[in-house]
Design an enzyme around this catalytic site. Structure first.
Site, PDB file in Angstrom:
ATOM      1  N   ASP A  19     151.407 -20.140  80.883  1.00  0.00           N
ATOM      2  CA  ASP A  19     150.889 -21.500  81.081  1.00  0.00           C
ATOM      3  C   ASP A  19     151.985 -22.516  80.753  1.00  0.00           C
ATOM      4  N   THR A  61     132.551 -24.895  88.343  1.00  0.00           N
ATOM      5  CA  THR A  61     132.284 -24.069  87.164  1.00  0.00           C
ATOM      6  C   THR A  61     132.457 -24.926  85.912  1.00  0.00           C
ATOM      7  N   ASN A  68     155.805 -17.305  94.289  1.00  0.00           N
ATOM      8  CA  ASN A  68     156.425 -16.562  93.171  1.00  0.00           C
ATOM      9  C   ASN A  68     155.548 -15.414  92.688  1.00  0.00           C
ATOM     10  N   ARG A 125     136.021 -34.013  84.879  1.00  0.00           N
ATOM     11  CA  ARG A 125     134.995 -33.517  85.800  1.00  0.00           C
ATOM     12  C   ARG A 125     133.612 -33.887  85.280  1.00  0.00           C
ATOM     13  N   ARG A 185     156.976  -6.922  94.332  1.00  0.00           N
ATOM     14  CA  ARG A 185     158.039  -6.135  93.675  1.00  0.00           C
ATOM     15  C   ARG A 185     157.466  -5.027  92.792  1.00  0.00           C
ATOM     16  N   TYR A 212     145.478 -31.006  96.517  1.00  0.00           N
ATOM     17  CA  TYR A 212     144.753 -29.866  95.948  1.00  0.00           C
ATOM     18  C   TYR A 212     144.173 -29.007  97.065  1.00  0.00           C
ATOM     19  N   GLY A 230     155.547 -12.720  95.256  1.00  0.00           N
ATOM     20  CA  GLY A 230     156.827 -12.007  95.206  1.00  0.00           C
ATOM     21  C   GLY A 230     156.832 -11.010  94.056  1.00  0.00           C
ATOM     22  N   THR A 239     147.326 -28.978  81.654  1.00  0.00           N
ATOM     23  CA  THR A 239     145.937 -29.321  81.277  1.00  0.00           C
ATOM     24  C   THR A 239     145.361 -28.318  80.283  1.00  0.00           C
ATOM     25  N   GLY A 240     146.024 -27.200  80.088  1.00  0.00           N
ATOM     26  CA  GLY A 240     145.525 -26.198  79.134  1.00  0.00           C
ATOM     27  C   GLY A 240     146.032 -26.499  77.733  1.00  0.00           C
TER      28      GLY A 240
HETATM   29  P1  NAD Z   1     142.265 -26.111  83.954  1.00  0.00           P
HETATM   30  O1  NAD Z   1     142.968 -27.360  84.332  1.00  0.00           O
HETATM   31  O2  NAD Z   1     141.542 -26.074  82.658  1.00  0.00           O
HETATM   32  O3  NAD Z   1     143.270 -24.862  83.971  1.00  0.00           O
HETATM   33  C1  NAD Z   1     144.434 -24.804  84.738  1.00  0.00           C
HETATM   34  C2  NAD Z   1     145.534 -24.202  83.867  1.00  0.00           C
HETATM   35  O4  NAD Z   1     146.738 -24.081  84.661  1.00  0.00           O
HETATM   36  C3  NAD Z   1     145.893 -25.074  82.676  1.00  0.00           C
HETATM   37  O5  NAD Z   1     145.988 -24.289  81.517  1.00  0.00           O
HETATM   38  C4  NAD Z   1     147.236 -25.669  83.067  1.00  0.00           C
HETATM   39  O6  NAD Z   1     148.030 -26.046  81.941  1.00  0.00           O
HETATM   40  C5  NAD Z   1     147.831 -24.568  83.900  1.00  0.00           C
HETATM   41  N1  NAD Z   1     148.866 -25.026  84.826  1.00  0.00           N
HETATM   42  C6  NAD Z   1     148.812 -26.089  85.665  1.00  0.00           C
HETATM   43  N2  NAD Z   1     149.939 -26.184  86.368  1.00  0.00           N
HETATM   44  C7  NAD Z   1     150.741 -25.145  85.981  1.00  0.00           C
HETATM   45  C8  NAD Z   1     152.048 -24.717  86.337  1.00  0.00           C
HETATM   46  N3  NAD Z   1     152.780 -25.368  87.251  1.00  0.00           N
HETATM   47  N4  NAD Z   1     152.543 -23.599  85.724  1.00  0.00           N
HETATM   48  C9  NAD Z   1     151.832 -22.944  84.783  1.00  0.00           C
HETATM   49  N5  NAD Z   1     150.590 -23.320  84.392  1.00  0.00           N
HETATM   50  C10 NAD Z   1     150.057 -24.409  84.991  1.00  0.00           C
HETATM   51  O7  NAD Z   1     141.277 -25.785  85.154  1.00  0.00           O
HETATM   52  P2  NAD Z   1     140.236 -24.601  85.385  1.00  0.00           P
HETATM   53  O8  NAD Z   1     138.930 -25.221  85.702  1.00  0.00           O
HETATM   54  O9  NAD Z   1     140.322 -23.607  84.300  1.00  0.00           O
HETATM   55  O10 NAD Z   1     140.794 -23.966  86.725  1.00  0.00           O
HETATM   56  C11 NAD Z   1     141.503 -22.729  86.758  1.00  0.00           C
HETATM   57  C12 NAD Z   1     141.740 -22.333  88.211  1.00  0.00           C
HETATM   58  O11 NAD Z   1     140.493 -22.156  88.883  1.00  0.00           O
HETATM   59  C13 NAD Z   1     142.533 -23.377  89.000  1.00  0.00           C
HETATM   60  O12 NAD Z   1     143.408 -22.718  89.871  1.00  0.00           O
HETATM   61  C14 NAD Z   1     141.450 -24.082  89.797  1.00  0.00           C
HETATM   62  O13 NAD Z   1     141.956 -24.623  90.982  1.00  0.00           O
HETATM   63  C15 NAD Z   1     140.462 -22.954  90.043  1.00  0.00           C
HETATM   64  N6  NAD Z   1     139.111 -23.496  90.296  1.00  0.00           N
HETATM   65  C16 NAD Z   1     138.357 -24.008  89.278  1.00  0.00           C
HETATM   66  C17 NAD Z   1     137.100 -24.524  89.561  1.00  0.00           C
HETATM   67  C18 NAD Z   1     136.211 -25.094  88.490  1.00  0.00           C
HETATM   68  O14 NAD Z   1     135.141 -25.585  88.824  1.00  0.00           O
HETATM   69  N7  NAD Z   1     136.531 -25.038  87.226  1.00  0.00           N
HETATM   70  C19 NAD Z   1     136.622 -24.523  90.878  1.00  0.00           C
HETATM   71  C20 NAD Z   1     137.444 -24.015  91.884  1.00  0.00           C
HETATM   72  C21 NAD Z   1     138.672 -23.482  91.585  1.00  0.00           C
HETATM   73  N1  UDP Z   2     131.246 -37.618  89.278  1.00  0.00           N
HETATM   74  C1  UDP Z   2     130.448 -38.586  88.714  1.00  0.00           C
HETATM   75  N2  UDP Z   2     130.800 -39.100  87.499  1.00  0.00           N
HETATM   76  C2  UDP Z   2     131.879 -38.665  86.804  1.00  0.00           C
HETATM   77  C3  UDP Z   2     132.680 -37.635  87.369  1.00  0.00           C
HETATM   78  C4  UDP Z   2     132.334 -37.137  88.621  1.00  0.00           C
HETATM   79  O1  UDP Z   2     129.433 -39.020  89.300  1.00  0.00           O
HETATM   80  O2  UDP Z   2     132.119 -39.172  85.684  1.00  0.00           O
HETATM   81  C5  UDP Z   2     130.849 -37.049  90.591  1.00  0.00           C
HETATM   82  C6  UDP Z   2     131.979 -36.952  91.609  1.00  0.00           C
HETATM   83  O3  UDP Z   2     132.089 -38.162  92.339  1.00  0.00           O
HETATM   84  C7  UDP Z   2     131.515 -35.790  92.470  1.00  0.00           C
HETATM   85  C8  UDP Z   2     130.741 -34.895  91.491  1.00  0.00           C
HETATM   86  O4  UDP Z   2     130.424 -35.720  90.366  1.00  0.00           O
HETATM   87  O5  UDP Z   2     130.623 -36.232  93.462  1.00  0.00           O
HETATM   88  C9  UDP Z   2     131.553 -33.698  91.008  1.00  0.00           C
HETATM   89  O6  UDP Z   2     132.802 -34.172  90.568  1.00  0.00           O
HETATM   90  P1  UDP Z   2     133.888 -33.251  89.849  1.00  0.00           P
HETATM   91  O7  UDP Z   2     135.115 -34.080  89.648  1.00  0.00           O
HETATM   92  O8  UDP Z   2     133.274 -32.601  88.661  1.00  0.00           O
HETATM   93  O9  UDP Z   2     134.160 -32.064  90.878  1.00  0.00           O
HETATM   94  P2  UDP Z   2     134.475 -32.013  92.466  1.00  0.00           P
HETATM   95  O10 UDP Z   2     134.294 -33.358  93.082  1.00  0.00           O
HETATM   96  O11 UDP Z   2     135.888 -31.564  92.526  1.00  0.00           O
HETATM   97  O12 UDP Z   2     133.480 -31.059  92.971  1.00  0.00           O
HETATM   98  N1  UDP Z   3     159.752 -13.550  92.502  1.00  0.00           N
HETATM   99  C1  UDP Z   3     159.377 -13.688  91.181  1.00  0.00           C
HETATM  100  N2  UDP Z   3     159.244 -12.551  90.421  1.00  0.00           N
HETATM  101  C2  UDP Z   3     159.487 -11.310  90.910  1.00  0.00           C
HETATM  102  C3  UDP Z   3     159.854 -11.182  92.270  1.00  0.00           C
HETATM  103  C4  UDP Z   3     159.963 -12.327  93.049  1.00  0.00           C
HETATM  104  O1  UDP Z   3     159.139 -14.785  90.683  1.00  0.00           O
HETATM  105  O2  UDP Z   3     159.347 -10.343  90.162  1.00  0.00           O
HETATM  106  C5  UDP Z   3     159.888 -14.752  93.320  1.00  0.00           C
HETATM  107  C6  UDP Z   3     161.251 -14.838  93.960  1.00  0.00           C
HETATM  108  O3  UDP Z   3     162.047 -15.708  93.186  1.00  0.00           O
HETATM  109  C7  UDP Z   3     160.991 -15.404  95.329  1.00  0.00           C
HETATM  110  C8  UDP Z   3     159.490 -15.328  95.521  1.00  0.00           C
HETATM  111  O4  UDP Z   3     158.968 -14.656  94.385  1.00  0.00           O
HETATM  112  O5  UDP Z   3     161.354 -16.751  95.389  1.00  0.00           O
HETATM  113  C9  UDP Z   3     159.088 -14.595  96.754  1.00  0.00           C
HETATM  114  O6  UDP Z   3     159.598 -13.288  96.697  1.00  0.00           O
HETATM  115  P1  UDP Z   3     159.806 -12.421  98.007  1.00  0.00           P
HETATM  116  O7  UDP Z   3     160.397 -11.109  97.580  1.00  0.00           O
HETATM  117  O8  UDP Z   3     158.566 -12.375  98.785  1.00  0.00           O
HETATM  118  O9  UDP Z   3     160.772 -13.273  98.882  1.00  0.00           O
HETATM  119  P2  UDP Z   3     162.353 -13.516  98.853  1.00  0.00           P
HETATM  120  O10 UDP Z   3     162.886 -13.129  97.501  1.00  0.00           O
HETATM  121  O11 UDP Z   3     162.852 -12.664  99.932  1.00  0.00           O
HETATM  122  O12 UDP Z   3     162.461 -14.975  99.117  1.00  0.00           O
END
Ligand code: NAD
Ligand code: UDP
Ligand code: UDP
Length: 314
Positions: free
Chosen positions: A32, A174, A98, A185, A105, A144, A101, A36-37
């Site tokens: 991570d 969720t 990544n 959210r 591997r 997104y 990849g 946001t975590g």
């Molecule tokens: P969250 O924001 O609590 O968790 C996301 C985590 O990813 C965080 O810990 C954050 O620090 C980490 N992160 C973000 N960018 C990163 C990066 N570049 N490298 C490494 N870590 C990174 O959200 P969540 O609700 O726990 O969501 C987790 C996953 O599930 C996400 O991919 C989200 O798109 C997917 N998802 C969640 C919901 C939901 O309702 N909670 C719905 C659909 C999809």
């Molecule tokens: N929403 C709301 N009040 C808030 C936050 C969100 O009424 O304080 C609404 C938002 O406009 C959406 C729904 O609640 O229609 C769910 O929003 P969320 O951001 O939780 O998730 P997503 O829109 O990505 O499903």
């Molecule tokens: N990669 C990684 N960890 C691994 C192997 C690959 O992060 O153990 C990354 C690598 O840097 C590359 C990406 O994953 O950018 C995609 O890998 P892939 O082998 O598909 O493609 P290529 O290396 O030929 O671009």
């Protein structure tokens, strides 16, 4: 014992997944960048010798020898994913490349945390996996939605071209403990507002719908999907099909907290989907008895208890 990599493992869903995978006797690497975590979410796991924490950004290559990968790294709340939209799409797309990849591997199985947002503002209701969606490619939610759609494409192409074993889960809204109090959210916003006696912020007129899944049900579904045989790649919807309006959600939270907070109506954000409910027929058929177990009131009650503790510790 399997060695399992969970990207985004310190986030809301990731922290529950790491805990469950450890409890089932696996070794877990939690990766991570803490965007946001937080360490607080996994603090109880740190003393477990089979748990390893890595500060790393998935947009950079990462090397480890693992059996399975759950790719969850990506901010999920509109407030956070719109803060730096270019970084959000890089995280989805470069993160997927990544991790794919890496999976290629080391011949690991890899699961992508995709989303119901791939359906956009859906014109088909409820949403089956066969629906291609109604997504704006250039709006505030696009970093997104399109990032996640592109990640699905990459998963399918690595599967077809490089024979990587993939699973795509389309996760619907969720909620539960370990959401940040400033996550933004709707469920955490309403609960925290109700507990603090502040107005509940309804966006629009509150008639838009969502279907809320408790985090334990999702984690069970993700693990069951990972365990399916190789022919099951998904995409597969994981959600709770019981649908509520935001007004109903607000009223239920007021009732459960006993709060006298008022409702205030604010502008509906651009491109906010009007309705959302999963068709979970595929998950029911292929995930061996999986079914959401936790109803909204029960899940909200658990979440309220969690937020009460967080707020009283501040
Ligand atoms: P969250 O924001 O609590 O968790 C996301 C985590 O990813 C965080 O810990 C954050 O620090 C980490 N992160 C973000 N960018 C990163 C990066 N570049 N490298 C490494 N870590 C990174 O959200 P969540 O609700 O726990 O969501 C987790 C996953 O599930 C996400 O991919 C989200 O798109 C997917 N998802 C969640 C919901 C939901 O309702 N909670 C719905 C659909 C999809
Ligand atoms: N929403 C709301 N009040 C808030 C936050 C969100 O009424 O304080 C609404 C938002 O406009 C959406 C729904 O609640 O229609 C769910 O929003 P969320 O951001 O939780 O998730 P997503 O829109 O990505 O499903
Ligand atoms: N990669 C990684 N960890 C691994 C192997 C690959 O992060 O153990 C990354 C690598 O840097 C590359 C990406 O994953 O950018 C995609 O890998 P892939 O082998 O598909 O493609 P290529 O290396 O030929 O671009």
């Amino acid at each position: 014992m399997k060695r399992i990599l969970v990207t985004g493992g310190a986030g809301f869903i990731g922290s529950h997944l790491c805990k469950r995978l450890l409890a089932e006797g696996n070794e877990v690497i939690c990766l991570d960048n803490y965007f946001t975590g937080s360490k607080r979410n996994i603090i109880d796991l740190l003393s477990n010798p089979y748990f390893e924490l890595v500060r790393h950004d998935v947009t950079e290559p990462y090397y480890a020898e693992v059996d399975e990968i759950y790719n969850l790294a990506c901010p999920a709340s509109p407030v956070h994913y719109q803060y730096n939209p270019i970084k959000t799409i890089k995280t989805s797309v470069m993160g997927a490349i990544n991790m794919l990849g890496l999976a290629k591997r080391v011949k690991a199985k890899i699961l992508q945390a995709s989303t119901s947002e791939v359906y956009g503002d859906p014109a088909v209701h409820p949403q089956p996996e066969s629906y291609w969606g109604n997504v704006n490619p250039i709006g505030p939610r696009s970093c997104y939605d399109e990032g996640k759609r592109c990640a699905e494409t990459l998963f399918m192409d690595y599967h077809t071209q490089n024979k990587v074993a993939i699973k795509i889960a389309r996760i619907f809204n969720t909620y539960g403990p370990h959401m940040n109090i400033d996550d933004g959210r709707v469920v955490s916003n309403f609960i925290v507002q109700a507990l603090q006696g502040k107005d509940l912020t309804i966006f629009g007129d509150g008639s838009q719908t969502r279907s809320f899944q408790y985090v334990d049900d999702l984690v069970a579904g993700l693990i069951a999907l990972m365990q399916t045989d190789a022919s099951v790649t998904g995409p597969m919807n994981l959600g709770n099909p019981t649908e509520f309006t935001m007004l109903q959600l607000a009223q239920t939270i007021l009732e459960l907290t006993g709060s006298s907070s008022k409702l205030v109506f604010q502008a509906l954000p651009q491109d906010d989907p009007q309705q959302r409910r999963p068709d979970i027929g595929k998950a029911r058929e292929l995930l061996d008895g999986w079914e959401p177990q936790v109803g909204l009131k029960q899940g909200l009650q658990q979440s309220i208890t969690y937020f009460e503790n967080v707020l009283s510790a501040q």
